[in-house]
Design an enzyme around this catalytic site. Structure first.
Site, PDB file in Angstrom:
ATOM      1  N   ARG A 124      -5.858   2.761  -4.084  1.00  0.00           N
ATOM      2  CA  ARG A 124      -5.021   1.972  -3.147  1.00  0.00           C
ATOM      3  C   ARG A 124      -5.203   0.488  -3.459  1.00  0.00           C
ATOM      4  O   ARG A 124      -6.293   0.052  -3.867  1.00  0.00           O
ATOM      5  CB  ARG A 124      -5.353   2.286  -1.693  1.00  0.00           C
ATOM      6  CG  ARG A 124      -6.691   1.831  -1.175  1.00  0.00           C
ATOM      7  CD  ARG A 124      -7.808   2.841  -1.155  1.00  0.00           C
ATOM      8  NE  ARG A 124      -7.495   4.219  -1.040  1.00  0.00           N
ATOM      9  CZ  ARG A 124      -7.489   4.913   0.118  1.00  0.00           C
ATOM     10  NH1 ARG A 124      -7.697   4.305   1.257  1.00  0.00           N
ATOM     11  NH2 ARG A 124      -7.265   6.210   0.113  1.00  0.00           N
ATOM     12  N   ASP A 128      -7.050  -1.641   1.583  1.00  0.00           N
ATOM     13  CA  ASP A 128      -7.480  -0.847   2.732  1.00  0.00           C
ATOM     14  C   ASP A 128      -8.052  -1.853   3.729  1.00  0.00           C
ATOM     15  O   ASP A 128      -8.935  -2.638   3.328  1.00  0.00           O
ATOM     16  CB  ASP A 128      -8.622   0.068   2.286  1.00  0.00           C
ATOM     17  CG  ASP A 128      -8.488   1.496   2.739  1.00  0.00           C
ATOM     18  OD1 ASP A 128      -7.573   1.792   3.513  1.00  0.00           O
ATOM     19  OD2 ASP A 128      -9.317   2.304   2.317  1.00  0.00           O
ATOM     20  N   ASP A 130      -9.823  -1.707   7.332  1.00  0.00           N
ATOM     21  CA  ASP A 130     -10.340  -0.809   8.373  1.00  0.00           C
ATOM     22  C   ASP A 130     -10.971  -1.620   9.507  1.00  0.00           C
ATOM     23  O   ASP A 130     -11.824  -2.487   9.250  1.00  0.00           O
ATOM     24  CB  ASP A 130     -11.413   0.126   7.790  1.00  0.00           C
ATOM     25  CG  ASP A 130     -10.828   1.183   6.858  1.00  0.00           C
ATOM     26  OD1 ASP A 130      -9.679   1.591   7.072  1.00  0.00           O
ATOM     27  OD2 ASP A 130     -11.527   1.581   5.909  1.00  0.00           O
ATOM     28  N   ARG A 146       0.836  -1.204   0.000  1.00  0.00           N
ATOM     29  CA  ARG A 146       0.000   0.000   0.000  1.00  0.00           C
ATOM     30  C   ARG A 146       0.867   1.248   0.000  1.00  0.00           C
ATOM     31  O   ARG A 146       1.767   1.389   0.821  1.00  0.00           O
ATOM     32  CB  ARG A 146      -0.905   0.013   1.223  1.00  0.00           C
ATOM     33  CG  ARG A 146      -1.574   1.350   1.335  1.00  0.00           C
ATOM     34  CD  ARG A 146      -2.812   1.365   2.044  1.00  0.00           C
ATOM     35  NE  ARG A 146      -3.265   2.763   2.230  1.00  0.00           N
ATOM     36  CZ  ARG A 146      -4.391   3.053   2.796  1.00  0.00           C
ATOM     37  NH1 ARG A 146      -5.154   2.080   3.227  1.00  0.00           N
ATOM     38  NH2 ARG A 146      -4.766   4.284   2.939  1.00  0.00           N
TER      39      ARG A 146
HETATM   40  C1  LIG Z   1     -10.862   6.655  -0.890  1.00  0.00           C
HETATM   41  C2  LIG Z   1     -12.092   6.155  -0.140  1.00  0.00           C
HETATM   42  C3  LIG Z   1     -12.617   7.218   0.816  1.00  0.00           C
HETATM   43  N1  LIG Z   1     -13.144   5.873  -1.087  1.00  0.00           N
HETATM   44  C4  LIG Z   1     -13.682   4.627  -1.255  1.00  0.00           C
HETATM   45  N2  LIG Z   1     -14.693   4.444  -2.148  1.00  0.00           N
HETATM   46  C5  LIG Z   1     -15.227   3.217  -2.310  1.00  0.00           C
HETATM   47  N3  LIG Z   1     -16.236   3.033  -3.190  1.00  0.00           N
HETATM   48  N4  LIG Z   1     -14.775   2.136  -1.582  1.00  0.00           N
HETATM   49  C6  LIG Z   1     -13.765   2.267  -0.691  1.00  0.00           C
HETATM   50  O1  LIG Z   1     -13.363   1.261  -0.047  1.00  0.00           O
HETATM   51  C7  LIG Z   1     -13.184   3.547  -0.497  1.00  0.00           C
HETATM   52  N5  LIG Z   1     -12.182   3.751   0.407  1.00  0.00           N
HETATM   53  C8  LIG Z   1     -11.690   4.954   0.638  1.00  0.00           C
HETATM   54  O2  LIG Z   1     -10.751   5.129   1.569  1.00  0.00           O
END
Ligand SMILES: CC1(C)Nc2nc(N)[nH]c(=O)c2N=C1O
Length: 160
Positions: free
Chosen positions: A92, A95, A97, A83
């Site tokens: 990215r 991610d 979270d 990443r």
């Molecule tokens: C860049 C940002 C805000 N936008 C996203 N937008 C979508 N559709 N899915 C995501 O996982 C996602 N993750 C983010 O971190």
């Protein structure tokens, strides 16, 4: 053991494969069991529109890891998968979270639980609803009642 929910997202470098790698890592975490994984969902990016659609999912784990140890493991896996932060809310390869950690609420410099954007994002709420339809947030809000403001043309694209 504490039931936790992890949001997974990717939109470059073979996103489905990136989510597969992340799920393999989650299932290999110490003192942790991967319980279930949602379907894969596609959606337009929240943020700059000149980036590919995202692939998202939510995983449920049971873990004995403390919140900060779990966060460290998630951030380490993101680094493992290469990443690179290119721009705010930009593309990215992965991610990870930490959305919910049992009924815990916390707000520190590094970690806010529940994830502060959870309820606003269809790409989190819908997969979460799929695997935990009866879930309530620590404040008592039912997942079933959330109406996320960001839709992103969310659609189911399959399952791993
Ligand atoms: C860049 C940002 C805000 N936008 C996203 N937008 C979508 N559709 N899915 C995501 O996982 C996602 N993750 C983010 O971190």
């Amino acid at each position: 053991m504490t039931c936790c929910y992890i949001g997974l997202g990717a939109n470059i470098d073979d996103p489905v494969h990136q989510l597969e790698l992340a799920l393999q890592a989650l299932s290999a975490l110490p003192q942790t069991a991967l319980v279930r994984v949602s379907s894969l969902y596609g959606s337009r990016p929240l943020g700059p529109e000149d980036q590919p659609d995202y692939v998202n999912a939510v995983a449920e784990i049971n873990t004995q890891l403390e919140p900060m140890a779990l966060l460290d493991a998630l951030q380490s896996q993101e680094q493992q998968q290469g990443r690179i932060k290119r721009r705010h809310w930009g593309e990215r390869c992965i991610d990870l979270d930490l959305l919910l950690y049992g009924s815990l609420t916390m707000d520190s410099d590094r970690l806010t639980i529940p994830h502060k954007e959870l309820h606003k994002r269809s790409f989190v709420v819908e997969p979460l609803r799929e695997i935990a339809p009866g879930l309530h947030l620590p404040d008592g809000t039912a997942i079933a009642e959330l109406e996320p403001e960001f839709g992103g043309e969310l659609h189911r694209i399959g399952a791993l």
